[in-house]
Design an enzyme around this catalytic site. Structure first.
Site, short mmCIF file in Angstrom:
data_model
loop_
_atom_site.label_atom_id
_atom_site.label_comp_id
_atom_site.label_asym_id
_atom_site.label_seq_id
_atom_site.Cartn_x
_atom_site.Cartn_y
_atom_site.Cartn_z
N ARG A 1 0.93 -1.32 -0.11
CA ARG A 1 -0.08 -0.35 -0.78
C ARG A 1 1.03 1.47 -0.72
NH1 ARG A 1 -3.41 -2.63 3.91
NH2 ARG A 1 -1.78 -3.88 4.58
N HIS B 1 6.57 -22.99 7.87
CA HIS B 1 8.13 -22.88 7.18
C HIS B 1 8.75 -23.83 8.13
CE1 HIS B 1 8.49 -20.86 11.10
NE2 HIS B 1 9.25 -20.51 11.19
N LYS C 1 12.64 -26.99 6.21
CA LYS C 1 14.12 -27.00 7.43
C LYS C 1 14.62 -28.79 7.22
CE LYS C 1 12.53 -24.18 11.17
NZ LYS C 1 13.33 -23.03 11.71
N HIS D 1 3.30 -25.97 13.36
CA HIS D 1 4.72 -26.68 13.39
C HIS D 1 5.13 -28.09 14.12
CE1 HIS D 1 5.32 -22.55 12.02
NE2 HIS D 1 5.37 -21.66 13.23
N LYS E 1 7.69 -19.89 24.89
CA LYS E 1 8.22 -18.78 24.54
C LYS E 1 8.84 -18.62 26.37
CE LYS E 1 6.57 -16.30 20.69
NZ LYS E 1 7.00 -17.05 19.56
C1 BG6 Z 1 5.65 -18.43 13.50
C2 BG6 Z 1 5.48 -18.39 15.29
O1 BG6 Z 1 4.98 -19.23 12.98
O2 BG6 Z 1 7.27 -20.18 14.01
C3 BG6 Z 1 6.28 -18.13 16.54
O3 BG6 Z 1 4.74 -17.27 14.61
C4 BG6 Z 1 7.18 -18.48 16.36
O4 BG6 Z 1 6.42 -17.17 17.41
C5 BG6 Z 1 8.20 -19.03 14.73
O5 BG6 Z 1 8.73 -17.36 17.31
C6 BG6 Z 1 8.94 -19.98 15.37
O6 BG6 Z 1 10.16 -20.28 14.04
P1 BG6 Z 1 11.52 -20.77 14.54
O7 BG6 Z 1 11.86 -21.37 12.75
O8 BG6 Z 1 12.38 -20.17 14.98
O9 BG6 Z 1 11.08 -22.23 14.94
#
Ligand code: BG6
Length: 509
Positions: free
Chosen positions: A67, A202, A206, A264, A360
């Site tokens: 934007r 993601h 890895k 994840h 966390k």
């Molecule tokens: C993200 C989360 O998808 O994954 C984050 O939203 C988290 O809160 C992160 O910190 C962790 O990813 P990685 O690759 O650092 O383990």
């Protein structure tokens, strides 16, 4: 010991005929949210790395859509700054941006300014991309996923030609519970075919996560042991030291469960527990993943621990509790930690608990999968000073250490039979020299060549949500929240969860 194991690996694996990966087909990589953080920190560096590896076609271009008022030249300057920043962060040695690669990339970066909801934006995109191959990457807040795909459809931008593809990569969070994930799948599938949708997680980018399948299925000696006859239980840990950072607004409504578990953590669980697929074909792999997640027994309240970090010390520094973080409600009931006991009801795993925890502000950053094998019979050691046999544990280290360790007992040298725990270690970095990567390279490249193996199908996403939906249905209340000091191993209730089964967690820190 380490060398014997690993050199055997290199002899077996080294055929000397490694096929070079082919270049991606030509086309535009259109990023919605092209001015955002994900684009700057991960997507553009990943594209740069692909260019360095010679994997991008000369007909490749990036079109950033956002934007802000920007010209192509201004955007190119921002991209260059982001890449310089990335290069400088690449490792121990200072690395500078490769000028030859930048000279190739710069003219291939374009900007389209526009609102994600306005049809004009899509007409402008159409004018830039023409009728070539396109990947649309939705690096935007989740509320835009549906509207952007609707507009792409209305503008005819996802219509594929006889020889051209149109694909959409969708970031997480994909829904915020099972019904919303189902609804989002339905909405996207109204405009796109399943083959056009690449739902990203993601973690699947890895190397060490991908290695779980290689480890299990390319070796003869793991798989025969990989079942309820030999495995006592499995522990999956995804621990972070960071707090909520600048993301309070997102995290308050999300929490550790939604943020980490259906996506994840479930990927790690599925890779560890799935049956062998008949090939690495996308659907073969994804069928097996869904099957194992669908076999998860519905969670019970006593098998779930929700925690929130209180003030504490991380890396020698005092840090505030979650409720004291900027932007967080001082009475917030949002969890920053989850521990759960999953049971998989199938022939391979019945009776083998999978304990998972994520949080966390824990004692260390550590993602790993620990396979705890059943102990050997003690009988032989009755008349020795050995009081107890230690179980064998195989730990698959995902990050920040990347590798595998095996723990077993060995005789301590000396006249009597005494046992000591020893460790055999395979360290990725020691054996393979790979350039630094963001983890997005493989995912972007795979989407370009049309390989969806590392992306989630609609049913995979829904199976992940289904596994955690009972917890969402119970709702949050103060009674279900346990506090832990920042920098600690997590709440005591998580220890109690395993103690009840006469087990304990491996230490995080
Ligand atoms: C993200 C989360 O998808 O994954 C984050 O939203 C988290 O809160 C992160 O910190 C962790 O990813 P990685 O690759 O650092 O383990």
């Amino acid at each position: 010991m380490e060398n014997i194991i690993a050199s055997a690996v290199s002899q077996v694996g080294d055929t000397g005929h490694e096929a070079a990966p082919r270049r991606s087909p030509p086309g535009s990589f259109v990023i919605f949210g092209g001015g955002g953080d994900l684009t700057r920190r991960l997507l553009l560096p990943a594209i740069y790395n692909l260019a360095c590896a010679g994997l991008l076609d000369d007909g490749f271009s990036v079109v950033a859509v956002d934007r802000a008022e920007l010209t192509d030249a201004q955007l190119q300057r921002n991209v260059r700054a982001a890449l310089e920043d990335f290069a400088a962060r690449r490792g121990a040695e200072a690395v500078t941006l490769r000028e030859d690669i930048w000279a190739w990339m710069q003219p291939r970066i374009r900007y389209v300014r526009g609102d994600f909801e306005s049809m004009q934006t899509y007409q402008d995109i159409a004018a830039v991309v023409g009728d070539q191959n396109c990947i649309f990457y939705l690096a935007v807040a989740a509320r835009f996923f549906g509207p952007i795909v609707d507009r792409l459809g209305e503008a005819g931008l996802v219509r594929e030609g006889r020889h051209t593809f149109r694909r959409v990569i969708v970031e997480k969070p994909f829904g915020n519970d099972l019904p919303s994930a189902v609804a989002l799948n339905e909405r996207l599938l109204h405009t796109l075919t399943e083959q056009q949708i690449y739902r990203i997680d993601h973690y699947l980018g890895k190397e060490t996560v991908q290695n779980i399948l290689a480890l299990r299925f390319s070796n003869g000696f793991f798989e025969p042991l990989w079942n309820r006859q030999n495995i006592d239980h499995v522990q999956i840990t995804a621990a972070e030291t960071v707090g909520v950072e600048q993301r309070a607004k997102f995290y308050e409504g999300t929490g550790a469960l939604r943020d980490m578990v259906p996506n994840h953590v479930m990927q790690l669980l599925a890779m560890t527990a799935m049956e062998a697929p008949i090939s690495f074909d996308a659907d073969a792999v994804r069928n097996e993943k869904t099957k194992v997640l669908d076999a998860i027994h519905p969670l019970l309240p006593q098998d779930v621990v929700r925690g929130q970090y209180a003030p504490g010390v991380v890396g020698g520094k005092e840090v505030p509790g979650y409720r004291q973080e900027p932007g967080v409600d001082p009475h917030s009931l949002t969890e920053t930690y989850m521990a759960m006991k999953f049971q998989i009801d199938n022939w391979r795993w019945a009776g083998v608990p999978f304990y998972v925890r994520t949080g966390k502000r824990l004692a260390a950053r550590k993602t790993e999968i620990a396979i705890h094998f059943k102990s050997a019979p003690y009988a032989l050691f009755r008349d020795t000073p050995v009081e107890k046999l230690a179980p064998n544990i195989m730990v698959i280290h995902i990050q920040p250490t990347e590798g595998v360790t095996m723990q077993f007992s060995a005789k301590i040298p000396g006249p009597s039979v005494r046992l000591g725990g020893v460790r055999m270690k395979f360290d990725y970095a020691e054996w393979f020299s790979e350039g630094p990567s963001t983890g997005y390279e493989t995912l972007i490249y795979d989407c370009m060549i049309g390989d969806a193996t590392l992306f989630q199908r609609a049913d995979n996403i829904e199976a992940g949500w289904r596994a955690v939906q009972p917890v969402l249905d119970w709702g949050q209340d103060a009674r279900s929240l346990d506090f832990y000091a920042a920098g600690s191993e997590g709440p005591e209730a998580a220890d109690a969860l395993l103690a009840r089964d006469h087990r304990h967690w491996l230490k995080i820190g």
